[in-house]
Write a protein that holds these residues in place. Structure first.
Motif, PDB file in Angstrom:
ATOM      1  N   THR A   1       0.829  -1.200   0.000  1.00 43.42           N
ATOM      2  CA  THR A   1       0.000   0.000   0.000  1.00 43.42           C
ATOM      3  C   THR A   1       0.868   1.256   0.000  1.00 43.42           C
ATOM      4  N   ALA A   2       1.944   1.229   0.768  1.00 43.81           N
ATOM      5  CA  ALA A   2       2.846   2.372   0.844  1.00 43.81           C
ATOM      6  C   ALA A   2       3.502   2.646  -0.504  1.00 43.81           C
ATOM      7  N   LEU A   3       3.878   1.610  -1.224  1.00 44.12           N
ATOM      8  CA  LEU A   3       4.481   1.796  -2.537  1.00 44.12           C
ATOM      9  C   LEU A   3       3.491   2.385  -3.534  1.00 44.12           C
ATOM     10  N   LYS A   4       2.252   1.951  -3.458  1.00 42.57           N
ATOM     11  CA  LYS A   4       1.232   2.517  -4.340  1.00 42.57           C
ATOM     12  C   LYS A   4       0.977   3.983  -4.005  1.00 42.57           C
ATOM     13  N   LEU A   5       0.912   4.290  -2.717  1.00 42.67           N
ATOM     14  CA  LEU A   5       0.666   5.658  -2.288  1.00 42.67           C
ATOM     15  C   LEU A   5       1.858   6.557  -2.609  1.00 42.67           C
ATOM     16  N   LEU A   6       3.053   5.992  -2.581  1.00 43.73           N
ATOM     17  CA  LEU A   6       4.261   6.751  -2.896  1.00 43.73           C
ATOM     18  C   LEU A   6       4.147   7.414  -4.265  1.00 43.73           C
ATOM     19  N   ASN A   7       3.587   6.720  -5.222  1.00 40.18           N
ATOM     20  CA  ASN A   7       3.462   7.281  -6.569  1.00 40.18           C
ATOM     21  C   ASN A   7       2.497   8.459  -6.617  1.00 40.18           C
ATOM     22  N   GLU A   8       1.632   8.559  -5.642  1.00 36.73           N
ATOM     23  CA  GLU A   8       0.672   9.657  -5.615  1.00 36.73           C
ATOM     24  C   GLU A   8       1.194  10.870  -4.856  1.00 36.73           C
ATOM     25  N   VAL A   9       1.893  10.642  -3.753  1.00 36.58           N
ATOM     26  CA  VAL A   9       2.230  11.755  -2.858  1.00 36.58           C
ATOM     27  C   VAL A   9       3.722  12.009  -2.742  1.00 36.58           C
ATOM     28  N   GLY A  10       4.564  11.101  -3.225  1.00 32.98           N
ATOM     29  CA  GLY A  10       5.999  11.269  -3.079  1.00 32.98           C
ATOM     30  C   GLY A  10       6.471  10.946  -1.673  1.00 32.98           C
ATOM     31  N   LEU A  11       7.793  10.928  -1.499  1.00 30.68           N
ATOM     32  CA  LEU A  11       8.355  10.525  -0.213  1.00 30.68           C
ATOM     33  C   LEU A  11       7.987  11.495   0.904  1.00 30.68           C
ATOM     34  N   GLU A  12       7.993  12.789   0.628  1.00 35.37           N
ATOM     35  CA  GLU A  12       7.675  13.763   1.668  1.00 35.37           C
ATOM     36  C   GLU A  12       6.233  13.629   2.150  1.00 35.37           C
ATOM     37  N   GLY A  13       5.337  13.275   1.248  1.00 35.79           N
ATOM     38  CA  GLY A  13       3.936  13.158   1.629  1.00 35.79           C
ATOM     39  C   GLY A  13       3.554  11.797   2.182  1.00 35.79           C
TER      40      GLY A  13
END
Length: 223
Positions: free
Chosen positions: A17-29
């Motif tokens: 889930t974190a990897l999928k979300l990473l593409n949306e918000v980037g590392l800072e988000g």
């Protein structure tokens, strides 16, 4: 009333889930709170699996490696005389995988893998080099040099490039050239460094491999 059951919360599901979300918000988000919301759980539930964000990043990097490990191992399975091509393809494959994730190289760099997924790809890489005439110590140095170049290049290109979510931003070469009007060589260099990134990576990697061969390879008969 629905009877649908959610998948149990475990480390794998959180990292995916974190990897999928990473593409949306980037590392800072990417926060534990945001991941918990995506999973429809309370943030404290994540702490049963990860003590902090760094622990989660370690698992995310490990999952990224799991997804590319077999490909790396296969690319190393070639005759010794083809080591340059194989080594180039392996590092190019690493870059390709990292680019699949927003800020992927930043997530990957400096993390500690949580299992032994890294062992066989590394062994295959070092075996390729030692069979081609490198000593074990030189093979290790060669591998780490090319690996560091690849990670660093991707960090820079992901940091300088457009925002993957919006397609906007990125390095303004025209503004850069105007600022460097008094330094024409530095101004011109920007077009080489910040455009045609695939060609730039390949050119740099070929130079790294040529340098590795010239300075670290030990067996004249294998050249």
């Amino acid at each position: 009333m629905t009877t649908e059951r959610r998948a149990p919360l475990d480390r794998g599901r959180v990292a995916d889930t974190a990897l999928k979300l990473l593409n949306e918000v980037g590392l800072e988000g990417l926060t534990l709170r945001a991941i918990a919301k995506e999973l429809d759980v309370k943030a404290p539930a994540l702490y049963w699996h990860f003590k902090d964000k760094q622990a989660l990043l370690d698992e995310m990097a490990t999952e990224m490696l799991r997804r590319m490990a077999a490909e790396f191992t296969d690319r190393a399975d070639v005759p010794p005389q083809e080591w340059r091509t194989a080594f180039f393809r392996m590092m190019s494959g690493l870059r390709e995988h990292l680019l699949r994730y927003r800020d992927g190289a930043k997530v990957y760099a400096g993390t500690r893998f949580t299992d032994m997924s890294y062992a066989e790809p590394m062994e295959a890489s070092l075996r390729l080099l030692t069979q081609a005439g490198f000593t074990p110590a030189a093979a290790a140095r060669a591998w780490f040099t090319a690996y560091s170049y690849t990670i660093g290049y991707v960090i820079e290109e992901q940091s300088m490039g457009p925002d993957p979510a919006t397609g906007t931003g990125g390095y303004d070469l025209q503004a850069r050239a105007e600022r460097l009007a008094g330094q024409p060589l530095a101004a011109q260099a920007g077009h080489e460094m910040f455009q045609r990134r695939d060609e730039g990576f390949a050119a740099g990697l070929h130079a790294v491999i040529a340098g590795i061969e010239a300075t670290l390879r030990s067996d004249p008969a294998a050249k």
